[in-house]
Design a protein around this motif. Structure first.
Motif, PDB file in Angstrom:
ATOM      1  N   VAL A 139       0.498  -1.399   0.271  1.00  0.00           N
ATOM      2  CA  VAL A 139       0.086   0.118   0.071  1.00  0.00           C
ATOM      3  C   VAL A 139       0.859   1.354  -0.020  1.00  0.00           C
ATOM      4  CG1 VAL A 139      -1.657   1.044   1.258  1.00  0.00           C
ATOM      5  CG2 VAL A 139      -2.203  -0.520   1.116  1.00  0.00           C
ATOM      6  N   ASN A 140       1.974   1.381   0.398  1.00  0.00           N
ATOM      7  CA  ASN A 140       2.354   2.268   0.888  1.00  0.00           C
ATOM      8  C   ASN A 140       3.373   2.789  -0.174  1.00  0.00           C
ATOM      9  OD1 ASN A 140       2.408   3.153   3.402  1.00  0.00           O
ATOM     10  ND2 ASN A 140       3.808   1.478   4.282  1.00  0.00           N
ATOM     11  N   ASP A 141       4.072   1.447  -0.762  1.00  0.00           N
ATOM     12  CA  ASP A 141       4.502   1.671  -2.523  1.00  0.00           C
ATOM     13  C   ASP A 141       3.630   2.352  -3.397  1.00  0.00           C
ATOM     14  OD1 ASP A 141       6.894   0.203  -1.132  1.00  0.00           O
ATOM     15  OD2 ASP A 141       6.421  -0.963  -1.524  1.00  0.00           O
ATOM     16  N   MET A 142       2.445   1.454  -3.514  1.00  0.00           N
ATOM     17  CA  MET A 142       1.675   2.295  -4.205  1.00  0.00           C
ATOM     18  C   MET A 142       0.793   3.612  -4.118  1.00  0.00           C
ATOM     19  SD  MET A 142      -0.610  -0.994  -4.746  1.00  0.00           S
ATOM     20  CE  MET A 142      -1.818  -0.587  -6.223  1.00  0.00           C
ATOM     21  N   GLY A 143       1.259   4.227  -2.745  1.00  0.00           N
ATOM     22  CA  GLY A 143       1.075   5.610  -2.295  1.00  0.00           C
ATOM     23  C   GLY A 143      -0.263   5.626  -2.025  1.00  0.00           C
ATOM     24  N   LEU A 144      -0.922   4.645  -1.631  1.00  0.00           N
ATOM     25  CA  LEU A 144      -2.796   5.333  -1.388  1.00  0.00           C
ATOM     26  C   LEU A 144      -2.739   5.144  -0.225  1.00  0.00           C
ATOM     27  CD1 LEU A 144      -3.565   2.247  -3.547  1.00  0.00           C
ATOM     28  CD2 LEU A 144      -3.900   4.352  -4.302  1.00  0.00           C
ATOM     29  N   ALA A 145      -1.877   5.100   1.305  1.00  0.00           N
ATOM     30  CA  ALA A 145      -1.765   5.214   2.407  1.00  0.00           C
ATOM     31  C   ALA A 145      -2.627   6.649   2.847  1.00  0.00           C
ATOM     32  CB  ALA A 145      -0.610   5.378   3.146  1.00  0.00           C
ATOM     33  N   ASP A 146      -3.361   6.358   3.719  1.00  0.00           N
ATOM     34  CA  ASP A 146      -4.217   7.263   4.550  1.00  0.00           C
ATOM     35  C   ASP A 146      -5.562   7.468   3.494  1.00  0.00           C
ATOM     36  OD1 ASP A 146      -4.925   9.518   6.044  1.00  0.00           O
ATOM     37  OD2 ASP A 146      -3.558  10.781   5.624  1.00  0.00           O
ATOM     38  N   THR A 147      -6.523   6.725   2.411  1.00  0.00           N
ATOM     39  CA  THR A 147      -7.622   6.854   1.408  1.00  0.00           C
ATOM     40  C   THR A 147      -7.853   5.931   2.363  1.00  0.00           C
ATOM     41  OG1 THR A 147      -6.669   5.279   0.547  1.00  0.00           O
ATOM     42  CG2 THR A 147      -5.482   7.754  -0.135  1.00  0.00           C
ATOM     43  N   TYR A 148      -9.415   6.338   2.112  1.00  0.00           N
ATOM     44  CA  TYR A 148     -10.235   4.632   2.164  1.00  0.00           C
ATOM     45  C   TYR A 148     -10.533   3.681   0.633  1.00  0.00           C
ATOM     46  CZ  TYR A 148     -12.454   8.240   5.580  1.00  0.00           C
ATOM     47  OH  TYR A 148     -13.019   9.688   6.371  1.00  0.00           O
ATOM     48  N   THR A 149      -9.612   3.832  -0.093  1.00  0.00           N
ATOM     49  CA  THR A 149      -9.699   3.066  -0.987  1.00  0.00           C
ATOM     50  C   THR A 149      -9.352   1.655  -0.066  1.00  0.00           C
ATOM     51  OG1 THR A 149      -9.990   4.839  -2.217  1.00  0.00           O
ATOM     52  CG2 THR A 149      -8.743   2.231  -3.764  1.00  0.00           C
ATOM     53  N   VAL A 150      -8.053   1.950   0.411  1.00  0.00           N
ATOM     54  CA  VAL A 150      -6.909   1.104   0.768  1.00  0.00           C
ATOM     55  C   VAL A 150      -7.658   0.053   1.527  1.00  0.00           C
ATOM     56  CG1 VAL A 150      -5.474   1.820   2.442  1.00  0.00           C
ATOM     57  CG2 VAL A 150      -4.485  -0.086   1.077  1.00  0.00           C
ATOM     58  N   ILE A 151      -8.373   0.443   2.261  1.00  0.00           N
ATOM     59  CA  ILE A 151      -9.299  -0.265   3.274  1.00  0.00           C
ATOM     60  C   ILE A 151     -10.061  -0.810   2.723  1.00  0.00           C
ATOM     61  CG2 ILE A 151     -11.008  -0.059   4.814  1.00  0.00           C
ATOM     62  CD1 ILE A 151      -9.780   2.976   6.086  1.00  0.00           C
ATOM     63  N   ALA A 152     -10.646  -0.824   1.771  1.00  0.00           N
ATOM     64  CA  ALA A 152     -11.971  -1.615   1.498  1.00  0.00           C
ATOM     65  C   ALA A 152     -11.245  -2.377  -0.019  1.00  0.00           C
ATOM     66  CB  ALA A 152     -12.785  -0.624   0.723  1.00  0.00           C
ATOM     67  N   LEU A 153     -10.222  -2.042  -1.124  1.00  0.00           N
ATOM     68  CA  LEU A 153      -9.982  -2.425  -1.665  1.00  0.00           C
ATOM     69  C   LEU A 153      -9.570  -4.258  -2.100  1.00  0.00           C
ATOM     70  CD1 LEU A 153     -10.142  -2.162  -5.360  1.00  0.00           C
ATOM     71  CD2 LEU A 153      -7.838  -1.046  -4.665  1.00  0.00           C
ATOM     72  N   PRO A 154      -8.899  -4.185  -0.860  1.00  0.00           N
ATOM     73  CA  PRO A 154      -8.255  -5.272  -0.836  1.00  0.00           C
ATOM     74  C   PRO A 154      -9.623  -6.807  -0.221  1.00  0.00           C
ATOM     75  CG  PRO A 154      -6.638  -4.008   0.570  1.00  0.00           C
ATOM     76  CD  PRO A 154      -8.034  -3.377  -0.148  1.00  0.00           C
ATOM     77  N   PHE A 155     -10.073  -6.391   0.163  1.00  0.00           N
ATOM     78  CA  PHE A 155     -11.508  -7.408   0.884  1.00  0.00           C
ATOM     79  C   PHE A 155     -12.435  -7.314   0.097  1.00  0.00           C
ATOM     80  CE2 PHE A 155      -8.618  -5.016   3.972  1.00  0.00           C
ATOM     81  CZ  PHE A 155      -8.101  -6.341   4.912  1.00  0.00           C
ATOM     82  N   LEU A 156     -13.131  -7.063  -1.361  1.00  0.00           N
ATOM     83  CA  LEU A 156     -13.724  -6.836  -2.172  1.00  0.00           C
ATOM     84  C   LEU A 156     -14.008  -8.298  -2.327  1.00  0.00           C
ATOM     85  CD1 LEU A 156     -13.713  -3.495  -4.737  1.00  0.00           C
ATOM     86  CD2 LEU A 156     -14.835  -4.458  -1.894  1.00  0.00           C
ATOM     87  N   ALA A 157     -12.477  -9.280  -2.543  1.00  0.00           N
ATOM     88  CA  ALA A 157     -13.511 -10.357  -3.003  1.00  0.00           C
ATOM     89  C   ALA A 157     -12.670 -11.411  -1.864  1.00  0.00           C
ATOM     90  CB  ALA A 157     -12.168 -10.893  -3.937  1.00  0.00           C
ATOM     91  N   SER A 158     -13.662 -11.544  -0.992  1.00  0.00           N
ATOM     92  CA  SER A 158     -13.480 -11.779   0.127  1.00  0.00           C
ATOM     93  C   SER A 158     -14.155 -13.875   0.225  1.00  0.00           C
ATOM     94  CB  SER A 158     -14.769 -11.355   1.097  1.00  0.00           C
ATOM     95  OG  SER A 158     -14.631 -11.780   2.832  1.00  0.00           O
ATOM     96  N   ALA A 159     -12.785 -14.096   0.821  1.00  0.00           N
ATOM     97  CA  ALA A 159     -12.492 -15.613   0.339  1.00  0.00           C
ATOM     98  C   ALA A 159     -13.804 -16.461   1.156  1.00  0.00           C
ATOM     99  CB  ALA A 159     -11.255 -16.255   0.575  1.00  0.00           C
ATOM    100  N   VAL A 160     -14.595 -16.254   2.220  1.00  0.00           N
ATOM    101  CA  VAL A 160     -15.192 -16.476   2.561  1.00  0.00           C
ATOM    102  C   VAL A 160     -17.411 -16.385   2.100  1.00  0.00           C
ATOM    103  CG1 VAL A 160     -16.910 -17.156   5.047  1.00  0.00           C
ATOM    104  CG2 VAL A 160     -14.739 -16.916   4.774  1.00  0.00           C
ATOM    105  N   THR A 161     -17.038 -15.417   1.963  1.00  0.00           N
ATOM    106  CA  THR A 161     -18.122 -15.004   0.866  1.00  0.00           C
ATOM    107  C   THR A 161     -17.932 -15.609  -0.455  1.00  0.00           C
ATOM    108  OG1 THR A 161     -18.296 -12.678   1.857  1.00  0.00           O
ATOM    109  CG2 THR A 161     -19.740 -12.720   0.697  1.00  0.00           C
TER     110      THR A 161
END
Length: 296
Positions: A151-173
């Motif tokens: 996330v830091n390398d991509m410059g996405l820190a301190d954004t709401y996008t990075v909170i949701a994006l990694p978990f959109l494809a939830s394995a359990v769901t």
């Protein structure tokens, strides 16, 4: 006489209606047990509700208890919440919008992936599904550090996008939806194709209306996880105005002073969206959980 004998022979004797048996003793015992469990589950909620009318320092000193002096109860904490709570409602709105967006995205993306596993045949399908199952066994704490570095390398820190994006494809769901989709007759899909409906049209117009119970069940579970998510937002969010509610409430406890009054009533009000979410989808919840567990 012959006709009379024939009529008598064909006449049926009415039988008495079967007696309706009342609930058995086992059913009463089971119901009573479930009521007791429900009441025990409500005790913490009632305790924190009583605590919202008490002085915060007194609650921390004595703990959550129903043994209180009615004369000491007041609405001061509610006045504090609605008049001098600082950024509390900003945290509340941040968390609400983030939860709605993340749940909607998770249901959409995960249902797409699960639909592909359930309804299509392609090479390495089994291998990819096994990988999904393996992801379910990996705790988030093992993925947290490499994900944070990425996330830091991509410059996405301190954004709401990075909170949701990694978990959109939830394995359990994905697993849950896949099990549910396996119970849908494939004749519905074939009929849609014969009528010239596109693949997206088949999913949204034919399959999606059938999956309302599954969608409701996953909306509740994912909504609760998103609303209470603390560790990952704590790592990636740095601006106080972007804090979510769990992080914001945690900032009320500092080495220089603790705002227990706002912490207690703020924690109580944070339960309201989760209760509303469950009450809105409860009639689909049990049906969706049961169907997803037994189909396949």
């Amino acid at each position: 006489m012959a006709a009379l004998r024939e009529q008598t022979r064909t006449t049926t004797v009415p039988t008495a209606a079967p007696r309706r048996r009342g609930p058995s003793t086992a059913a009463w015992v089971q119901s009573a047990f479930l009521v007791v469990i429900a009441l025990i589950s409500l005790v913490p909620l009632l305790a924190i509700f009583v605590g919202t009318f008490q002085d915060g320092n007194e609650v921390i000193r004595r703990g959550m208890t129903f043994d209180v002096d009615l004369g000491t109860l007041s609405l001061d904490n509610y006045v504090l919440l609605f008049t001098d709570s600082g950024p509390y409602f900003r945290w509340f709105v941040n968390t609400l919008l983030l939860t709605v967006a993340q749940v909607a995205g998770t249901l959409l993306v995960s249902s797409f992936v699960a639909y592909g596993f359930a309804m299509y045949e392609f090479r390495t399908k089994t291998l990819w599904f096994i990988m999904v199952l393996l992801v379910m066994t990996v705790p988030f704490e093992m993925l947290m550090l490499p994900l944070y570095v990425q996330v830091n390398d991509m410059g996405l820190a301190d954004t709401y996008t990075v909170i949701a994006l990694p978990f959109l494809a939830s394995a359990v769901t994905i697993f849950f939806f896949r099990q549910y989709f396996l119970g849908i007759p494939k004749e519905i899909i074939e009929a849609g194709r014969m009528d010239g409906v596109s693949e997206f049209g088949i999913f949204f117009r034919l399959v999606l209306p059938i999956t309302k119970p599954a969608m409701a069940a996953m909306a509740i579970l994912n909504g609760m996880m998103c609303w209470n998510n603390f560790l990952w937002p704590l790592l990636v969010l740095r601006s106080p105005e972007k804090f979510t509610l769990p992080i914001g409430l945690n900032t009320l406890l500092t080495p220089y002073g603790n705002n227990y009054e706002l912490l207690i009533i703020g924690a109580f009000f944070s339960l309201i969206p989760v209760l509303i979410l469950f009450l809105a989808f409860q009639r689909f919840f049990i049906e969706g959980i049961t169907a997803g567990a037994v189909k396949g």
